[in-house]
Design a protein around this motif. Structure first.
Motif, short mmCIF file in Angstrom:
data_model
loop_
_atom_site.label_atom_id
_atom_site.label_comp_id
_atom_site.label_asym_id
_atom_site.label_seq_id
_atom_site.Cartn_x
_atom_site.Cartn_y
_atom_site.Cartn_z
N GLY A 199 0.83 -1.19 0.00
CA GLY A 199 0.00 0.00 0.00
C GLY A 199 0.87 1.25 0.00
N GLN A 200 0.22 2.34 -0.32
CA GLN A 200 0.94 3.61 -0.35
C GLN A 200 1.50 3.93 1.04
OE1 GLN A 200 -0.97 6.41 -3.05
NE2 GLN A 200 -0.65 7.93 -1.46
N SER A 201 2.75 4.39 1.07
CA SER A 201 3.43 4.76 2.32
C SER A 201 3.66 3.58 3.27
CB SER A 201 2.68 5.85 3.08
OG SER A 201 2.75 7.05 2.36
N SER A 202 3.59 2.36 2.74
CA SER A 202 3.84 1.21 3.61
C SER A 202 5.33 1.04 3.88
CB SER A 202 3.27 -0.06 2.99
OG SER A 202 3.82 -0.26 1.71
N GLY A 203 6.16 1.74 3.10
CA GLY A 203 7.61 1.68 3.32
C GLY A 203 8.36 0.94 2.22
N GLY B 15 10.80 -8.85 9.71
CA GLY B 15 10.41 -7.56 10.25
C GLY B 15 11.50 -6.53 9.98
N ILE B 16 11.08 -5.29 9.78
CA ILE B 16 12.01 -4.23 9.37
C ILE B 16 11.72 -2.97 10.18
CG2 ILE B 16 12.55 -2.65 7.46
CD1 ILE B 16 13.50 -5.13 6.47
N VAL B 17 12.78 -2.26 10.50
CA VAL B 17 12.57 -0.91 11.02
C VAL B 17 13.33 0.07 10.13
CG1 VAL B 17 12.86 0.67 12.96
CG2 VAL B 17 12.22 -1.70 13.39
N ASN B 18 12.59 0.80 9.36
CA ASN B 18 13.21 1.80 8.48
C ASN B 18 13.33 3.13 9.21
OD1 ASN B 18 13.43 0.30 6.01
ND2 ASN B 18 11.19 0.41 5.86
N ARG B 19 13.92 4.07 8.51
CA ARG B 19 14.00 5.40 9.10
C ARG B 19 12.62 6.06 9.09
NH1 ARG B 19 18.75 7.33 5.39
NH2 ARG B 19 17.68 5.77 4.13
N SER B 20 12.34 6.75 10.15
CA SER B 20 11.09 7.50 10.19
C SER B 20 11.26 8.78 9.38
CB SER B 20 10.75 7.86 11.63
OG SER B 20 11.76 8.73 12.12
N GLN B 21 10.13 9.44 9.15
CA GLN B 21 10.21 10.70 8.42
C GLN B 21 11.11 11.68 9.18
OE1 GLN B 21 8.91 11.00 5.29
NE2 GLN B 21 10.14 12.88 5.28
N ASP C 207 13.70 10.90 11.02
CA ASP C 207 15.10 10.51 10.74
C ASP C 207 15.55 11.08 9.40
OD1 ASP C 207 15.21 9.04 13.05
OD2 ASP C 207 14.68 7.13 12.06
N ILE C 208 14.65 10.94 8.42
CA ILE C 208 14.99 11.41 7.07
C ILE C 208 15.23 12.92 7.10
CG2 ILE C 208 14.10 11.69 4.72
CD1 ILE C 208 12.59 9.02 5.17
N ASN C 209 14.33 13.61 7.77
CA ASN C 209 14.49 15.06 7.86
C ASN C 209 15.81 15.43 8.55
OD1 ASN C 209 12.01 15.06 6.68
ND2 ASN C 209 10.87 15.68 8.53
P1 GDP Z 1 6.28 3.88 0.03
O1 GDP Z 1 5.26 4.86 -0.36
O2 GDP Z 1 5.69 2.54 0.27
O3 GDP Z 1 7.42 3.81 -0.93
O4 GDP Z 1 6.83 4.32 1.43
P2 GDP Z 1 8.13 5.19 1.78
O5 GDP Z 1 9.31 4.30 1.83
O6 GDP Z 1 8.18 6.36 0.94
O7 GDP Z 1 7.78 5.51 3.27
C1 GDP Z 1 6.67 6.29 3.65
C2 GDP Z 1 6.94 7.01 4.94
O8 GDP Z 1 6.99 6.05 6.00
C3 GDP Z 1 8.26 7.74 4.99
O9 GDP Z 1 8.11 8.92 5.64
C4 GDP Z 1 9.16 6.82 5.82
O10 GDP Z 1 10.13 7.53 6.55
C5 GDP Z 1 8.19 6.16 6.73
N1 GDP Z 1 8.61 4.83 7.13
C6 GDP Z 1 8.78 3.78 6.32
N2 GDP Z 1 9.16 2.68 7.01
C7 GDP Z 1 9.22 3.04 8.31
C8 GDP Z 1 9.54 2.34 9.51
O11 GDP Z 1 9.89 1.14 9.53
N3 GDP Z 1 9.49 3.06 10.65
C9 GDP Z 1 9.13 4.40 10.69
N4 GDP Z 1 9.13 5.01 11.84
N5 GDP Z 1 8.82 5.06 9.55
C10 GDP Z 1 8.86 4.41 8.40
#
Ligand code: GDP
Ligand code: MG
Length: 616
Positions: A48-52, A245-251, A253-255
């Motif tokens: 889904g959209q924004s799923s990571g 399971g995954i922990v990506n960077r949060s928004q 973190d990105i900022n």
């Molecule tokens: P996409 O639309 O599926 O490609 O999702 P993105 O990779 O662009 O991620 C959408 C938003 O979710 C971004 O702001 C990411 O930083 C945030 N995000 C994705 N994965 C995680 C996660 O594991 N943990 C947190 N805290 N934020 C995440």
């Protein structure tokens, strides 16, 4: 290099072959290659959209280069090829649509993905199924081809067409329904797995869960007091492959520009210290996911090597026979070019001769001219009119002048015969022309039938022009000779004929009587019939000698020296002019170049497959 790396590298390089050649399995590309592209496994990211999705991709790659964020960010498929390079090599990225431009700044890569998306869709929220192809060369990646896809949505937002939900789903499905597609199904942990778009689509195209990898993101965002163990331990949703399971960077973190290395460290720490997941730490996280994927790919590829090999061999065979059809490339030095030209001329000449001598049709038409056309023309000559009583009387009287002839009207005979003979010029010339036309047609045919010449339109035209010119010369010579044969008949009448004439007159009765009969109709009729039999005799002779002369002057000459003058001209040409003669149809040249390149790449691919299958 390990077997696994070389196997995946192999697929990567074959995919690269397809990429370079522009064959991605679209309907309008070559016939065999798309199957090869499709025969190779690929990994597509679905969710889904924004799923990571983009975040997962980036952490597998270990690099920031994808546009990320909320809302619809990925609006075109991104085919991402990772190529592992030697240690200490500079990392760079390359787009298929910008060949030869190396990106070393990955922020610029991200910008280019955005710009290239906009170029296709405009600065809207629309999507396009046309993929962007990106290659990353780095010592820190594993060899892998990944496809990032637009996120699945539930409703169209402002600025999107109503069909967008369905459009996205169809586009994503077109990638993941291929049996060779490994599905990376991304679901966020902070949503109920039962509502996951990724799992819904994955289950639809892969009901047995054989090629689906379940990935749970955003574990860190789950409500306090809840965990995802039911999912991660396979109790909620059974797949053949383990869940990761995954922990990506949060928004945030990105900022804050948290870099990848720090992000990976944080992720490792998260799992190691998590009370819920510590016991699973060794099978969690993006690094583990990358390894899991590689290992799976290895087994898939290994199983597929025989079919890939046979596909490659089949393609090589096809390409080789196409190369033969198109002809090999032309020599660049004038010696080689001259050699080629002469060879082509000889090939043409051989076919031309076959037409004349038999083996190919056409030569028989010349015989037809001699056997039908000429005799018919001779029969049609208006001798009846010429030797009508009235005309005989007129010609004989005119020849006699004021003094009537005595026994036989010698002058009258001569005039009548000469007049009649001039009629033969017509059929003589017509025969020459008819033979000429047949020869010309045969030249045209032979040029067309000379396979080797087909690729050289300039040489074809010049060779034909030279041959026509030669035929024109032969015709002129033949015409003169045939007319000379006719004129020869007129220049000296056969003696015997005249010797016989008086006797014949005497036979008709006593000389006295014949003198008296001199002006009677019977007398003139006899003269007419005498001339007629003389003309008949000449006609028989010409019926034989005109063909002889036409064959001698035209057919024989065409066989002997049709291209002599052309050879002399070619011999005088300088290198550049020779090259011009061998100018090819540009479309054909292009096709050959393509074909040669394809062949080269495929042969390289075959060598690689061979070497890999032996080390396994
Ligand atoms: P996409 O639309 O599926 O490609 O999702 P993105 O990779 O662009 O991620 C959408 C938003 O979710 C971004 O702001 C990411 O930083 C945030 N995000 C994705 N994965 C995680 C996660 O594991 N943990 C947190 N805290 N934020 C995440
Ligand atoms: Mg994305």
């Amino acid at each position: 290099m390990t077997t696994m790396e070389s196997l995946i590298g192999l697929v990567n390089r074959i995919q690269r072959v397809c990429t370079v050649l522009g064959d991605f399995g679209d309907a309008d590309s070559g016939a065999t290659l798309p199957t090869l592209w499709e025969a190779l496994p690929s990994v597509a990211v679905v969710g889904g959209q924004s799923s990571g999705k983009s975040s997962v991709l980036e952490s597998i790659v270990g690099r920031d280069f994808l546009p990320r964020g909320s809302g619809i960010v990925t609006r075109r498929p991104l085919v991402l090829q990772l190529h592992k390079t030697e240690e200490r090599q500079q990392e760079y990225a390359e787009f298929l649509h910008l060949p030869r431009r190396k990106f070393t700044d990955f922020a610029l890569v991200r910008k280019e993905i955005q710009d290239e998306t906009d170029r296709m869709t405009g600065k809207t929220k629309q999507i396009s199924p046309v993929p962007i192809h990106l290659s990353i060369y780095s010592p820190y990646v594993v060899n892998l081809t990944l496809i990032d896809l637009p996120g699945l949505t539930k409703v169209a937002v402002e600025g999107q067409p109503d069909t967008i939900v369905e459009d996205i789903e169809n586009m994503v499905r077109s990638y993941v329904e291929k049996p060779n597609c490994i599905i990376l199904a991304i679901s966020p942990a902070n949503q109920d797995i039962a509502t996951s778009d990724a799992m819904k689509l994955a289950r639809e195209v892969d009901p047995a869960g054989e090629r689906t990898f379940g990935v749970l993101t955003k574990l860190d965002l789950m409500d306090k007091g809840t965990n995802a163990l039911d999912v991660l331990e396979g109790r909620s949703y059974r797949l053949q492959q383990p869940w990761v399971g995954i922990v990506n960077r949060s928004q945030a973190d990105i900022n804050k520009n948290v870099d990848m290395i720090a992000a990976r460290r944080k992720e490792r720490e998260y799992f190691a210290t998590s009370p819920d997941y510590a016991h699973l730490a060794s099978t969690m996280g993006s690094e583990y996911l990358a390894k899991l994927l590689s290992r799976h790919l290895e087994s898939v590829i290994r199983a597929r090597i025989p079919s890939i090999t046979s596909l490659i061999n089949k393609t090589i065979n096809e390409l080789e026979s196409e190369m033969d059809r198109l002809g090999r490339p032309v020599a660049v030095d004038s010696g080689g070019q001259l050699y080629t030209i002469l060879g082509l001329c000889r090939a043409f000449d051989r076919i031309f001769k076959e037409h004349l001598d038999g083996g190919r049709p056409g030569g028989d038409r010349i015989y037809g001219i001699f056997d039908n056309q000429l005799p018919a023309a001779l029969r049609k000559l208006p001798f009846d009119r010429h030797l009508s009583l009235q005309n005989v009387k007129k010609v004989v009287s005119e020849a006699d002048g004021y003094q009537p002839h005595l026994i036989a009207p010698e002058q009258g005979y001569r005039h009548l015969i000469e007049g009649a003979l001039s009629y033969f010029r017509g059929p003589a010339e017509a025969t020459v022309d008819a033979v000429h036309n047949v020869l010309k047609e045969l030249v045209r045919k032979s040029v067309r039938e000379t396979e080797e010449l087909r690729r050289f339109p300039t040489l074809q035209a010049e060779l034909a022009a030279a041959a026509y010119e030669a035929l024109e010369r032969f015709r002129e010579d033949s015409r003169k000779t045939a007319l000379r044969l006719v004129d020869m008949e007129a220049s000296y009448l056969t003696v015997e004929f005249f010797r016989k004439l008086p006797q014949e007159v005497e036979k008709g009765g006593n000389p006295h009587a014949s003198t008296i009969d001199r002006y009677s109709e019977g007398h003139f009729r006899r003269i007419g019939s005498n001339v007629s039999s003389y003309i008949g005799m000449v006609s028989e002779m010409l019926k034989n000698s005109i063909p002889k002369s036409a064959v001698y002057c035209q057919v024989r000459e065409a066989k002997r020296s049709l291209l002599d003058q052309f050879y002399t001209q070619v011999g005088k040409k300088e290198g550049k002019e020779l090259g011009k003669l061998l100018d090819e149809d540009p479309a054909l040249m292009e096709r050959r170049q393509q074909c040669a390149r394809r062949l080269e790449l495929y042969q390289a691919a075959r060598e690689e497959v061979d070497s890999v299958s032996w080390t396994g």
